[in-house]
Design a protein around this motif. Structure first.
Motif, PDB file in Angstrom:
ATOM      1  N   ILE A   1      36.931  52.385  37.351  1.00 40.68           N
ATOM      2  CA  ILE A   1      37.451  51.787  38.585  1.00 40.68           C
ATOM      3  C   ILE A   1      38.831  51.194  38.349  1.00 40.68           C
ATOM      4  O   ILE A   1      39.047  50.448  37.396  1.00 40.68           O
ATOM      5  CB  ILE A   1      36.477  50.716  39.121  1.00 40.68           C
ATOM      6  CG1 ILE A   1      35.094  51.372  39.296  1.00 40.68           C
ATOM      7  CG2 ILE A   1      37.001  50.126  40.428  1.00 40.68           C
ATOM      8  CD1 ILE A   1      34.121  50.650  40.152  1.00 40.68           C
ATOM      9  N   HIS A   2      39.745  51.573  39.240  1.00 34.86           N
ATOM     10  CA  HIS A   2      41.133  51.113  39.130  1.00 34.86           C
ATOM     11  C   HIS A   2      41.428  50.147  40.265  1.00 34.86           C
ATOM     12  O   HIS A   2      41.102  50.437  41.414  1.00 34.86           O
ATOM     13  CB  HIS A   2      42.097  52.296  39.261  1.00 34.86           C
ATOM     14  CG  HIS A   2      41.792  53.422  38.325  1.00 34.86           C
ATOM     15  ND1 HIS A   2      40.679  54.213  38.457  1.00 34.86           N
ATOM     16  CD2 HIS A   2      42.450  53.874  37.240  1.00 34.86           C
ATOM     17  CE1 HIS A   2      40.668  55.109  37.485  1.00 34.86           C
ATOM     18  NE2 HIS A   2      41.723  54.920  36.732  1.00 34.86           N
ATOM     19  N   TYR A   3      42.058  49.029  39.930  1.00 34.52           N
ATOM     20  CA  TYR A   3      42.471  48.048  40.935  1.00 34.52           C
ATOM     21  C   TYR A   3      43.995  47.997  40.905  1.00 34.52           C
ATOM     22  O   TYR A   3      44.582  47.186  40.170  1.00 34.52           O
ATOM     23  CB  TYR A   3      41.899  46.664  40.597  1.00 34.52           C
ATOM     24  CG  TYR A   3      40.397  46.653  40.350  1.00 34.52           C
ATOM     25  CD1 TYR A   3      39.503  46.359  41.382  1.00 34.52           C
ATOM     26  CD2 TYR A   3      39.879  46.913  39.085  1.00 34.52           C
ATOM     27  CE1 TYR A   3      38.133  46.342  41.159  1.00 34.52           C
ATOM     28  CE2 TYR A   3      38.514  46.897  38.853  1.00 34.52           C
ATOM     29  CZ  TYR A   3      37.645  46.612  39.885  1.00 34.52           C
ATOM     30  OH  TYR A   3      36.301  46.594  39.661  1.00 34.52           O
ATOM     31  N   PRO A   4      44.655  48.856  41.675  1.00 35.70           N
ATOM     32  CA  PRO A   4      46.118  48.969  41.548  1.00 35.70           C
ATOM     33  C   PRO A   4      46.857  47.669  41.857  1.00 35.70           C
ATOM     34  O   PRO A   4      47.868  47.386  41.235  1.00 35.70           O
ATOM     35  CB  PRO A   4      46.498  50.066  42.552  1.00 35.70           C
ATOM     36  CG  PRO A   4      45.290  50.384  43.324  1.00 35.70           C
ATOM     37  CD  PRO A   4      44.107  49.823  42.642  1.00 35.70           C
ATOM     38  N   GLU A   5      46.311  46.871  42.780  1.00 36.15           N
ATOM     39  CA  GLU A   5      47.019  45.626  43.125  1.00 36.15           C
ATOM     40  C   GLU A   5      46.945  44.594  42.008  1.00 36.15           C
ATOM     41  O   GLU A   5      47.674  43.623  41.997  1.00 36.15           O
ATOM     42  CB  GLU A   5      46.439  45.008  44.410  1.00 36.15           C
ATOM     43  CG  GLU A   5      46.697  45.800  45.665  1.00 36.15           C
ATOM     44  CD  GLU A   5      48.144  45.733  46.146  1.00 36.15           C
ATOM     45  OE1 GLU A   5      49.020  45.338  45.361  1.00 36.15           O
ATOM     46  OE2 GLU A   5      48.385  46.109  47.306  1.00 36.15           O
ATOM     47  N   GLU A   6      46.011  44.793  41.075  1.00 36.45           N
ATOM     48  CA  GLU A   6      45.812  43.783  40.024  1.00 36.45           C
ATOM     49  C   GLU A   6      46.184  44.302  38.642  1.00 36.45           C
ATOM     50  O   GLU A   6      45.899  43.630  37.643  1.00 36.45           O
ATOM     51  CB  GLU A   6      44.344  43.344  40.014  1.00 36.45           C
ATOM     52  CG  GLU A   6      43.914  42.666  41.284  1.00 36.45           C
ATOM     53  CD  GLU A   6      42.409  42.439  41.333  1.00 36.45           C
ATOM     54  OE1 GLU A   6      41.883  41.751  40.461  1.00 36.45           O
ATOM     55  OE2 GLU A   6      41.779  42.981  42.258  1.00 36.45           O
ATOM     56  N   ASN A   7      46.751  45.493  38.550  1.00 36.39           N
ATOM     57  CA  ASN A   7      47.062  46.078  37.239  1.00 36.39           C
ATOM     58  C   ASN A   7      45.840  46.057  36.329  1.00 36.39           C
ATOM     59  O   ASN A   7      45.930  45.700  35.154  1.00 36.39           O
ATOM     60  CB  ASN A   7      48.175  45.285  36.552  1.00 36.39           C
ATOM     61  CG  ASN A   7      49.533  45.816  36.934  1.00 36.39           C
ATOM     62  OD1 ASN A   7      49.659  46.946  37.408  1.00 36.39           O
ATOM     63  ND2 ASN A   7      50.554  44.998  36.720  1.00 36.39           N
ATOM     64  N   LEU A   8      44.712  46.437  36.888  1.00 41.59           N
ATOM     65  CA  LEU A   8      43.441  46.277  36.171  1.00 41.59           C
ATOM     66  C   LEU A   8      42.611  47.557  36.242  1.00 41.59           C
ATOM     67  O   LEU A   8      42.562  48.214  37.279  1.00 41.59           O
ATOM     68  CB  LEU A   8      42.670  45.108  36.820  1.00 41.59           C
ATOM     69  CG  LEU A   8      41.247  44.859  36.358  1.00 41.59           C
ATOM     70  CD1 LEU A   8      41.215  44.355  34.903  1.00 41.59           C
ATOM     71  CD2 LEU A   8      40.553  43.822  37.266  1.00 41.59           C
ATOM     72  N   VAL A   9      41.944  47.875  35.113  1.00 41.75           N
ATOM     73  CA  VAL A   9      41.009  49.008  35.088  1.00 41.75           C
ATOM     74  C   VAL A   9      39.696  48.533  34.477  1.00 41.75           C
ATOM     75  O   VAL A   9      39.694  47.826  33.463  1.00 41.75           O
ATOM     76  CB  VAL A   9      41.554  50.180  34.233  1.00 41.75           C
ATOM     77  CG1 VAL A   9      40.588  51.360  34.264  1.00 41.75           C
ATOM     78  CG2 VAL A   9      42.939  50.615  34.691  1.00 41.75           C
ATOM     79  N   HIS A  10      38.596  48.919  35.084  1.00 41.42           N
ATOM     80  CA  HIS A  10      37.261  48.690  34.531  1.00 41.42           C
ATOM     81  C   HIS A  10      36.651  50.046  34.206  1.00 41.42           C
ATOM     82  O   HIS A  10      36.627  50.926  35.067  1.00 41.42           O
ATOM     83  CB  HIS A  10      36.353  48.020  35.568  1.00 41.42           C
ATOM     84  CG  HIS A  10      36.558  46.550  35.697  1.00 41.42           C
ATOM     85  ND1 HIS A  10      36.199  45.847  36.813  1.00 41.42           N
ATOM     86  CD2 HIS A  10      37.060  45.639  34.821  1.00 41.42           C
ATOM     87  CE1 HIS A  10      36.479  44.557  36.634  1.00 41.42           C
ATOM     88  NE2 HIS A  10      37.011  44.413  35.429  1.00 41.42           N
TER      89      HIS A  10
END
Ligand code: OXD
Ligand code: MN
Length: 589
Positions: free
Chosen positions: A186-195
């Motif tokens: 899962i990618h959270y583009p607004e948070e520069n985060l990947v799970h």
């Protein structure tokens, strides 16, 4: 006071509950220790994570057998998580961040119990580059920790660079219980985060690669005015020692790795390698397009790699420069403890262990190596590495190629009339699925710019972004399409490919230099027979005609398919792209 990075790591540890935390320094000594742990302590279903291979013949090389259900990227389990579904587009699976966070929290809760949590600080891009990004990945498996040392610039310096800032890309990865039911990327583009949980496979687990350098980075590029692309990057040196840099987008398994270290069949020409998978393209201060490869290694498909198809990769794999080299899910020669795969040079060994760890019956129709078995090796091992590879600025691009596997329809090479039509030809690209998907051989999957699985936002907006980049460039690169895979009426490849692809590159450079003649067609400019170097090849004029034939009926059918594909982007599809499609149809009528 804890830094934002330390705080983030503490929070992830509180959630995943590892036995201990190891902050990696990226040194060779550390990599040796982690491999030792993978050999002696860590296991997947009872099998050690690493096995040492024959060090006399394959120096610094180790074998990794992944969980049997975990051998490829899993696009259906890959999501972009942004509050607005429309931003994510029909080309991505969508999940609302609230739902995703809740789901992932449950899955990560205690997922590292009894394990070591590795904290991997790394850079994508040269640390001195204005375009580089600092990142930190957390993982719970030695295989990923060591792979990231190969594929990225990992080390303590990144922690210094991040300092007290919160401006770093975060990736939380755990192999969980490897269950495909509990596997999510899962990618959270607004948070520069990947799970990422449930998989140890490269594209799912090495979060600097597809997850960050393409999906998240494409979104950053959209917001910041640059492009993150699924492209090989090469320098082509001509007999008069000029070097032209070319970026080429081909879908997965279409030969980007072979292309990136092509051994020229034409005397005097030489290809220098910069990258085989990802390119970041920025508008330089001079208004030209500049490119860099953010990675430092190759994660390449092993089957089919040999001294014949890619001698420079075989040399890379035998080079002792950079520790270590990993082989994943290949077969193993039981007598010599060497890796083996279909297509490797030499005889098929007598005694092979297949990728599932079972004795392989010689002559069996099953593959001994998994078709997606891989090697992971440092780019610094590559004998054709470009001198410009480590240049923080990147290299100036003279030409862009969009390719795919099309046994019909598409000529060997076509030059776009201009940037706009070039963007359209990338956007309409498709590729035939391979034999691996048993029932769909020959089915065309539209794969614009080879980015369908990797564009982290609505592809309609992505096409618009490409168009806007062209507007900002002072001297935009020429755009071409290439297809090495066209066949004749008997299904035989018309073009020899591999080292002979340099002939196409030569024509492209001649066009850049305004030296070669081209003929206008409705789909773009194709080479005049006498402007294309076929010297030393036994290539008939009849074959040439077949290779470059443009069939009106087939193209009108193709236009229908393109229209169907474009339709899903609704009003996100730029008017200019629609106009290009209408022009194509009209020009064939
Ligand atoms: C890759 C891919 O692994 O494109 O590079 O799947
Ligand atoms: Mn790829």
């Amino acid at each position: 006071m804890a830094t934002p990075l330390e705080k983030w790591v503490e929070e992830q540890a509180a959630l995943t509950k590892p036995k201990k935390i190891h902050w990696c320094d990226g040194s060779e000594e550390e990599a040796r220790k982690i491999i030792e742990i993978g050999i002696k302590e860590e296991k997947i279903e009872g099998t050690p994570v690493f096995k040492e291979l024959n060090q006399n013949r394959w120096s610094s090389s180790y074998y990794h057998k992944s969980h049997p259900t975990d051998v490829a990227r899993t696009e259906h389990l890959t999501f972009i998580s942004h509050p607005d579904k429309d931003v994510v587009g029909p080309n991505n699976n969508w999940m609302h961040p609230d739902e995703a966070k809740q789901k992932m929290k449950k899955l990560f809760d205690g997922s590292m119990k009894g394990k070591t949590m590795y904290v991997l600080p790394y850079m994508m891009g040269h640390p001195d580059s204005p375009y580089a990004k600092a990142c930190v990945q957390i993982t719970d498996i030695s295989y990923v920790a060591v792979s990231m040392r190969i594929m990225t610039r990992m080390g303590k310096k990144v922690i210094e660079k991040i300092g007290n800032s919160d401006n770093f890309v975060k990736g939380l990865h755990s192999v969980g219980d490897f269950s495909p039911e509990r596997r999510f990327i899962i990618h959270y583009p607004e948070e520069n985060l990947v799970h990422s949980i449930g998989s140890g496979y490269g594209g799912n687990a090495l979060l600097g690669k597809k997850c960050f350098s393409l999906r998240i980075a494409s979104w950053l590029g959209f917001k910041e005015g640059w492009l993150a692309e699924h492209m090989a990057l090469i320098g082509v040196e001509t007999p008069d020692n000029k070097i032209y840099y070319i970026a080429a987008a081909f879908p997965s398994a279409c030969g980007k790795t072979n292309f990136s270290m092509l051994q020229s069949a034409l005397p005097g020409y030489k290809v220098w390698t910069i990258g085989d998978d990802i390119a970041w393209l920025n508008i330089g201060p001079d208004g030209r397009l500049w490119a860099l490869n953010p990675e430092t290694g190759f994660f390449g498909v092993a089957p089919g790699t040999s001294m014949k198809t890619n001698p420079n990769m075989m040399r890379t794999l035998k080079n002792k420069n950079f520790y270590p080299i990993l082989f994943t899910n290949t077969a193993i020669n039981i007598d010599t403890n060497e890796p083996w795969w279909e297509g490797l040079d030499g005889e098929i060994p007598e005694n092979l262990m297949d990728w599932q760890g079972k004795k392989w019956e010689k002559g069996s129709s099953a593959k001994a190596a998994h078709p997606n078995s891989r090697f992971t090796v440092s780019i610094y091992n590559c004998p054709t590495l470009s001198k410009e590879y480590d240049n923080p600025r990147g290299v100036p691009i003279s030409a862009i190629i969009f390719g795919g596997k099309r046994t019909k329809l598409l000529p060997l090479v076509v030059e776009a009339f201009d940037w706009e039509q070039g963007v359209f030809s990338g956007a309409r690209s498709g590729s035939e699925t391979t034999a691996a998907a048993a029932h769909s051989v020959g089915v065309i999957r539209r794969d614009p710019m080879a980015m369908l699985p990797f564009c982290g936002y609505n592809m309609g907006d992505y096409f618009a972004h490409w168009l806007s980049i062209g507007k900002k460039l002072k001297n935009p690169p020429k755009i071409f399409t290439a297809n090495w895979f066209r066949t004749d009426e008997n299904g035989k490849f018309l073009w020899p490919g591999f080292g002979d692809n340099i002939r196409v590159l030569k024509w492209i450079i001649d066009r850049v230099e305004n030296k070669a003649k081209a003929k206008q067609t409705p789909i773009g400019l194709i080479p005049e027979y006498d402007s294309f170097d076929l010297s030393g090849l036994n290539f008939t004029k009849e074959n040439w005609e077949k290779l470059f034939s443009i069939n009106r009926e087939e193209w009108l059918q193709e236009a229908k398919e393109i229209e169907k594909f474009f339709c899903q982007f609704g009003d996100h599809l730029p008017e200019k792209i629609k106009a290009q499609l209408n022009k194509l149809i009209n020009d064939f009528k």
